[in-house]
Structures are given as structure tokens and as C-alpha cells.
Scaffold this motif. Structure first.
Motif, short mmCIF file in Angstrom:
data_model
loop_
_atom_site.label_atom_id
_atom_site.label_comp_id
_atom_site.label_asym_id
_atom_site.label_seq_id
_atom_site.Cartn_x
_atom_site.Cartn_y
_atom_site.Cartn_z
N HIS A 223 0.84 -1.24 -0.02
CA HIS A 223 0.04 -0.04 0.06
C HIS A 223 0.82 1.16 0.00
CE1 HIS A 223 -4.08 -1.51 0.34
NE2 HIS A 223 -3.71 -2.49 0.80
N GLN A 224 1.74 1.42 0.72
CA GLN A 224 2.89 2.41 0.74
C GLN A 224 3.46 2.60 -0.89
OE1 GLN A 224 5.65 1.39 3.85
NE2 GLN A 224 4.45 2.41 5.63
N ARG A 225 3.77 1.48 -1.34
CA ARG A 225 4.48 1.59 -2.81
C ARG A 225 3.41 2.00 -3.76
NH1 ARG A 225 8.71 -2.74 -3.80
NH2 ARG A 225 9.51 -3.32 -1.91
N ILE A 226 2.09 1.72 -3.68
CA ILE A 226 0.90 2.04 -4.46
C ILE A 226 0.60 3.65 -4.03
CG2 ILE A 226 -1.58 2.10 -4.84
CD1 ILE A 226 -1.38 -0.97 -4.46
N HIS A 227 0.67 4.02 -3.04
CA HIS A 227 0.57 5.46 -2.46
C HIS A 227 1.42 6.37 -3.30
CE1 HIS A 227 -0.90 9.05 -0.53
NE2 HIS A 227 0.37 9.32 0.30
N ALA A 228 3.09 5.90 -3.07
CA ALA A 228 4.21 6.53 -3.66
C ALA A 228 4.19 6.71 -5.10
CB ALA A 228 5.30 6.04 -3.10
N TYR A 229 3.62 5.58 -5.76
CA TYR A 229 3.53 5.56 -7.14
C TYR A 229 2.57 6.43 -7.73
CZ TYR A 229 3.14 3.99 -12.15
OH TYR A 229 3.45 4.12 -13.38
N LYS A 230 1.33 6.48 -7.14
CA LYS A 230 0.22 7.48 -7.57
C LYS A 230 0.55 8.77 -7.15
CE LYS A 230 -4.11 5.95 -7.34
NZ LYS A 230 -4.56 5.70 -8.57
N LEU A 231 1.30 9.29 -6.33
CA LEU A 231 1.65 10.43 -6.12
C LEU A 231 2.40 10.88 -7.16
CD1 LEU A 231 2.73 10.63 -2.27
CD2 LEU A 231 0.60 11.71 -3.57
N LEU A 232 3.18 10.26 -7.88
CA LEU A 232 4.18 10.93 -8.98
C LEU A 232 3.40 10.51 -10.39
CD1 LEU A 232 7.41 8.99 -8.01
CD2 LEU A 232 6.89 11.41 -7.81
N HIS A 233 2.52 9.57 -10.24
CA HIS A 233 1.88 9.08 -11.60
C HIS A 233 0.34 8.89 -11.38
CE1 HIS A 233 5.89 8.12 -13.23
NE2 HIS A 233 6.03 7.49 -11.94
N PRO A 234 -0.44 10.04 -11.32
CA PRO A 234 -1.63 10.04 -10.86
C PRO A 234 -2.85 9.52 -11.92
CG PRO A 234 -1.15 12.35 -11.00
CD PRO A 234 0.03 11.58 -11.31
N ARG A 235 -2.16 9.42 -13.12
CA ARG A 235 -3.17 8.92 -14.10
C ARG A 235 -2.74 7.46 -14.64
NH1 ARG A 235 -5.93 12.29 -17.47
NH2 ARG A 235 -5.16 11.08 -19.47
N SER A 236 -1.85 6.86 -13.89
CA SER A 236 -1.42 5.55 -14.46
C SER A 236 -1.89 4.61 -13.26
CB SER A 236 0.00 5.28 -14.38
OG SER A 236 0.55 6.42 -15.46
N ASN A 237 -2.08 3.33 -13.70
CA ASN A 237 -2.50 2.11 -12.94
C ASN A 237 -1.34 1.75 -12.14
OD1 ASN A 237 -3.20 -0.33 -11.55
ND2 ASN A 237 -3.73 -1.29 -13.58
N PRO A 238 -1.00 1.90 -10.73
CA PRO A 238 0.26 1.65 -10.03
C PRO A 238 0.36 0.16 -9.87
CG PRO A 238 -1.66 1.96 -8.62
CD PRO A 238 -2.21 2.18 -9.85
N ILE A 239 -0.59 -0.67 -9.92
CA ILE A 239 -0.42 -2.17 -9.70
C ILE A 239 0.71 -2.83 -10.66
CG2 ILE A 239 -1.61 -4.61 -9.55
CD1 ILE A 239 -2.48 -2.38 -7.53
N PRO A 240 0.81 -2.68 -12.12
CA PRO A 240 1.74 -3.50 -12.65
C PRO A 240 3.31 -3.11 -12.39
CG PRO A 240 0.22 -2.87 -14.26
CD PRO A 240 -0.31 -2.16 -12.93
N PRO A 241 3.56 -1.68 -11.84
CA PRO A 241 4.80 -1.16 -11.70
C PRO A 241 5.16 -1.73 -10.09
CG PRO A 241 3.59 0.49 -12.69
CD PRO A 241 2.70 -0.48 -12.60
N VAL A 242 4.16 -1.86 -9.24
CA VAL A 242 4.69 -2.12 -7.91
C VAL A 242 4.91 -3.64 -8.08
CG1 VAL A 242 3.48 -2.62 -5.74
CG2 VAL A 242 3.10 -0.51 -6.80
N ALA A 243 4.01 -4.47 -8.78
CA ALA A 243 3.99 -5.88 -8.95
C ALA A 243 5.58 -6.18 -9.63
CB ALA A 243 3.06 -6.52 -9.71
N VAL A 244 6.09 -5.54 -10.46
CA VAL A 244 7.54 -5.52 -11.07
C VAL A 244 8.44 -5.41 -10.07
CG1 VAL A 244 8.90 -4.80 -12.54
CG2 VAL A 244 6.73 -5.51 -13.42
N ALA A 245 8.45 -4.28 -9.15
CA ALA A 245 9.07 -3.77 -8.16
C ALA A 245 9.40 -4.95 -7.14
CB ALA A 245 8.82 -2.75 -7.81
#
Length: 200
Positions: A168-190
Motif C-alpha cells: 500500500h505504501q508503494r501504491i501510494h508513492a507511485y500514485k503521487l508521481l503518476h496520478p493517471r497511471s495504474n500503480p499495480i503493474p509497476p508495484v508488482a514488477v518492483a
């Protein structure tokens, strides 16, 4: 070698390393035999065997390209994004996804995990820890003088709540930088880059 000794060795070889490690703990009086735990150990043996024989290795670069594709695929392309550059990116991502699919087609399908559930105190964490220790360190079967080597994969063991908090922390951090993108694939890859075997 006597028949009984040969038969015992053959039966032992039908058991996997988690079952053998579990039985070693029973013989040394560190555990009591539990049929449900023994059944779970056998299921974990199957998972261990498939991890050992798995032939697929998906390079991190392929994962990055696929994550980038799936992170943006459900969202509209900005109007300032030129058609030429979009076509080039689309081709590159299509190649990356095709590369992953060809790797999967050439080898075995990626191994699915095991979901362990049950009441408190029945040995879920005990068996998970035993599985992880066999995967991380290997296991020595002293009665047979045999060593089962560790699995050579990046691995991680954490508590479920710790894992979910991290996600959840990773998803939140990703959405702050990329608000229009789906955070799940990049977080899953990380997560996949950090550990191809994840026990939680």
C-alpha cells in the motif's frame, strides 16, 4: 544392499525435502506428528520441486517494459503525445510482451503459489518457515548423508500485514508521481525484482 534397505531408500526418495525436514524434527522430538501438517509439507514439496525444475527466467528489462505498458494501457494517451512517438513506444512494448510470452511458451508456465489457511496455532507459520529455510539454506538429511541444495532465486519472507503495508505504501508513492497511471503493474514488477519467491 538388503531388500528392506533398498525399499526404505526408495520410499524416502519419494518424499520431498520439506517432508524430510519435517520428519527430522519429529524424530528429534522438536515436533509431534500431525497429519494435516504432513499433508501441507507434501504440497510444499510439490511447489519446491516445480521451483527447482522451472526453466523460465524473465529478465528484469522485460518486466519493466510490460509494467510500463499495463500501467498506461487503461488510460487515455495525452493529446500532446505525438502519434509517431506513440507508435514507436507501442511497438517496443509489444516486443517486450511478446518476449515474455515466448519465454513462457518455451518453458513451463510460471509456477503458482500455495495459499495456506487454517485456525490459529495449527502450524501454518511453522511449515512456511520450514519451507523457506529449505529453499534459502537447503537441508541436510543426516540419516542418508545427503544434502539438498538451496534454490537459487531471490527470495523474501515477511509477515502478511508487513507485506500488505509495504504494498500500500508503494501504491501510494507511485500514485503521487503518476496520478493517471495504474500503480499495480509497476508495484508488482518492483516486488518481483526483489524476490521471485515471496513467502508471507
Amino acid at each position: 544392499m538388503s531388500f528392506h534397505r533398498t525399499a526404505a531408500l526408495f520410499c524416502r526418495r519419494l518424499k520431498g525435502p520439506i517432508t524430510l525436514a519435517y520428519e527430522c524434527r519429529i524424530k528429534s522430538d522438536r515436533l509431534r506428528l500431525d497429519k494435516e501438517q504432513l499433508s501441507l509439507a507434501a504440497a510444499l514439496d510439490t511447489l519446491h520441486s516445480s521451483l527447482v525444475s522451472e526453466r523460465i527466467h524473465i529478465p528484469d528489462a522485460y518486466l519493466d517494459d510490460a509494467a510500463n505498458h499495463f500501467a498506461h494501457s487503461a488510460y487515455k494517451v495525452p493529446s500532446s503525445f505525438s502519434l509517431i512517438s506513440f507508435a514507436g513506444v507501442a511497438r517496443a512494448v509489444a516486443r517486450a510482451v511478446a518476449n515474455i510470452n515466448s519465454l513462457i511458451a518455451a518453458g513451463n508456465a510460471p509456477q503458482k503459489g500455495i495459499y495456506i489457511h487454517g485456525s490459529v496455532g495449527v502450524g501454518k507459520s511453522l511449515l512456511m518457515d520450514l519451507f523457506y529455510s529449505v529453499c534459502a539454506d537447503g537441508v541436510s538429511i543426516e540419516s542418508e548423508g545427503e544434502m539438498i541444495p538451496p534454490i537459487k532465486r531471490r527470495r523474501k519472507r515477511c509477515h502478511f500485514h508487513e507485506f500488505m503495508l509495504d504494498v500500500h505504501q508503494r501504491i501510494h508513492a507511485y500514485k503521487l508521481l503518476h496520478p493517471r497511471s495504474n500503480p499495480i503493474p509497476p508495484v508488482a514488477v518492483a516486488l518481483a525484482k526483489e524476490a521471485r519467491l515471496l513467502c508471507f
